[in-house]
Design an enzyme around this catalytic site. Structure first.
Site, PDB file in Angstrom:
ATOM      1  N   GLU A   1      30.840 112.912  68.414  1.00 26.41           N
ATOM      2  CA  GLU A   1      31.930 113.834  68.059  1.00 26.41           C
ATOM      3  C   GLU A   1      31.919 114.264  66.582  1.00 26.41           C
ATOM      4  O   GLU A   1      32.819 113.937  65.816  1.00 26.41           O
ATOM      5  CB  GLU A   1      33.286 113.251  68.455  1.00 26.41           C
ATOM      6  CG  GLU A   1      33.629 111.887  67.936  1.00 26.41           C
ATOM      7  CD  GLU A   1      34.901 111.307  68.533  1.00 26.41           C
ATOM      8  OE1 GLU A   1      35.130 111.477  69.747  1.00 26.41           O
ATOM      9  OE2 GLU A   1      35.647 110.671  67.774  1.00 26.41           O
TER      10      GLU A   1
ATOM     11  N   GLU B   1      33.242 110.247  77.117  1.00 28.33           N
ATOM     12  CA  GLU B   1      34.471 109.490  76.867  1.00 28.33           C
ATOM     13  C   GLU B   1      35.623 110.190  77.571  1.00 28.33           C
ATOM     14  O   GLU B   1      35.812 111.394  77.421  1.00 28.33           O
ATOM     15  CB  GLU B   1      34.792 109.375  75.375  1.00 28.33           C
ATOM     16  CG  GLU B   1      33.911 108.432  74.597  1.00 28.33           C
ATOM     17  CD  GLU B   1      34.392 108.260  73.158  1.00 28.33           C
ATOM     18  OE1 GLU B   1      35.613 108.343  72.909  1.00 28.33           O
ATOM     19  OE2 GLU B   1      33.532 108.055  72.279  1.00 28.33           O
TER      20      GLU B   1
END
Length: 500
Positions: free
Chosen positions: A186, A392
């Site tokens: 990320e 995720e």
């Protein structure tokens, strides 16, 4: 013990017996679709100063406060064999781990730490021995503190060569066993959180933009510089793998993107435009260069000279530099246009307010599965429908609450169902990884954890105990049809999102 687990499973099935119209099973997914879970090195391993490991920026961050640290975390460094048995017992197809850069190469560059190397080889071999596919993230926000001290880490282009060299060691040493590599976790959230508002390591920010008091940083420029360098480091690493390892190892290199879903706060034209602008800033910031070789036009217009430029060579390097995209998604926001807003940092440059949908907070997530469908549909329509792995997705609960975490079960059932809907509607999504396999060291609020398994952090042995969600996920993974959980929680409906 087996008869107790059988009884729990029967009770669980009864608890989940709701409306049958939205029941589904693992067998409804395409052949080869994988299901997994994951952890990150810093949040799981502990052993922060053992066997040659040196501090990372996450260690420095945790030690700067008076609260808990990751020094022991789940003690996964010593308990990995026990954890792999739990993973195997649950029936996971795959498991996501990350490599601690400062455990493998303590100085950030140079000699490899043989004890750290042995640990990761043992962990990966243990997963494979149990038939579990390792998905490895090279960087999960644990930069060696030595590189941060030397030249500022990600704000300096030197990091590109150092990260590529670190990745080279990982490919060389683990690549015969590992087929799926995510370079950087990320990058958009790391750039914003660590270099604009300053609430995650390395805690860079500048007044008046930071949410904390930072001793260094420039919120106006550093987030953009950092993400630019991360994209270049990713692309350099992908090129290295393709040129040096792909023919021999037959693996895949991707990168992850943190993706909120966002919908207009109102039906006004201003809010609709602001919503698209926010999507370009939060999602397009990463995906546009990877697919088109440059940043979105709206970013170039608003940010101006503060936004780094790709040379022609760099643009060609970054474009198409991924075999798959890792999507990280938890929550959905309303977007409201802000008028007369001063630009100056990433957050204000978006000229948009993100308003939590429903009762969502930093540690309490509403169940909004159509948000994940929205993300997958948006990527399919705007970025060429690349292969996607949901790396995720999960829901925090109070760590001190009951093991009967039906709220997490409801969340997982709804979101996995949304992935199935997306696949049926043409998204090239190939896997789903719940976050996280067990309760980990959490830095936003240590009292709220994401684990399928409870970890008793007060116990020196860090005893693990499966929660109701672990039993539900295991039942699902065995091909049993699941039903919508029957409880008092409601699943939010979409304000107009089409499933087509």
């Amino acid at each position: 013990m087996e008869h107790i687990l059988l009884l729990i499973t029967i009770i669980l099935d009864l608890a989940l017996a709701g409306r049958c119209s939205n029941g589904y099973s693992k067998n409804d997914f395409p052949e080869g679709f994988i299901f997994g879970s994951g952890i990150s090195a810093f949040q799981w391993e502990g052993a922060f100063d053992e066997d040659g490991r040196t501090p990372s920026i996450w260690d420095t961050f945790a030690h700067s406060s008076s609260g808990p640290t990751g020094d022991i975390a789940c003690d996964g460094y010593h308990k990995y064999k026990e954890d792999v048995r739990l993973i195997n017992d649950m029936g996971l197809d795959a498991f996501r781990i990350s490599i601690s850069w400062s455990r493998l190469i303590p100085s950030g560059r140079g000699p490899v730490n043989q004890k750290g190397l042995r640990f990761y080889k043992n962990l990966i071999d243990e997963l494979i021995r149990h038939g579990i596919e390792p998905h490895v993230t090279l960087y999960h926000n644990d930069l060696p503190q030595a590189l941060e001290d030397e030249y500022g880490g990600w704000i300096d282009r030197k990091i590109i060569d150092d990260f590529t060299a670190f990745s080279d060691v990982c490919f060389r040493e683990f690549g015969n066993a590992v087929k799926f590599w995510s370079t950087i976790n990320e990058p958009n959230m790391l750039a914003i959180g660590g270099y604009d508002v300053g609430f995650i390591p390395p805690r860079h920010c500048s007044s008046p933009f930071g949410l904390v008091n930072c001793s260094r940083g420039n919120s106006s420029t550093e987030p953009y510089i950092v993400l630019h360098n991360m994209l270049l480091a990713h692309a350099s690493t992908a090129r290295l793998y393709n040129q040096k390892y792909k023919d021999k190892q037959n693996g895949y290199v991707g990168i992850t993107c943190f993706a909120y879903w966002m919908v207009p706060f109102s039906s006004s034209k201003e809010d609709e435009i602001a919503t698209q602008r926010a999507k370009d800033f939060y999602i397009g910031w990463v995906l546009h260069p990877l697919v088109f070789g440059d940043y979105p036009d709206v970013m170039k217009k608003i940010v101006g000279k503060r936004l780094p430029k790709f040379s022609e060579e760099e643009s060609n390097l970054v474009k198409d530099s991924f075999d798959f995209l890792g999507v990280i998604h938890y929550v959905t926001f309303y977007v409201k246009h802000l008028s007369n807003f001063q630009h100056g940092d990433f957050t204000s440059d978006t000229n948009a307010a993100l308003i939590p949908f429903g009762n969502t907070t930093l540690v309490l997530f509403d169940v909004i599965p159509w948000g994940l469908e929205g993300v997958l549909k948006y990527i399919k329509q705007n970025y060429g429908n690349p292969p996607i792995y949901i790396l995720e997705n999960g829901r925090p609960t109070n760590h001190h609450s009951s093991l009967n975490d039906m709220g997490r079960v409801e969340y997982l059932h709804a979101y996995i169902g949304s992935v199935l809907n997306s696949v049926r509607n043409g998204s090239d999504t190939r896997g789903y990884f719940q976050w996280s396999f067990m309760d980990l060291f959490e830095f936003i609020n240590v009292n709220y954890t994401y684990g399928l398994c409870f970890v008793n952090f007060s116990d020196p042995e860090r005893e693990r105990s499966p929660k109701t969600s672990a039993l539900w996920y295991s039942t699902f993974l065995k091909g049993k049809t699941t039903k919508e959980p029957k409880n008092n929680l409601s699943v939010s409906s979409s304000p107009g999102l089409s499933s087509q």
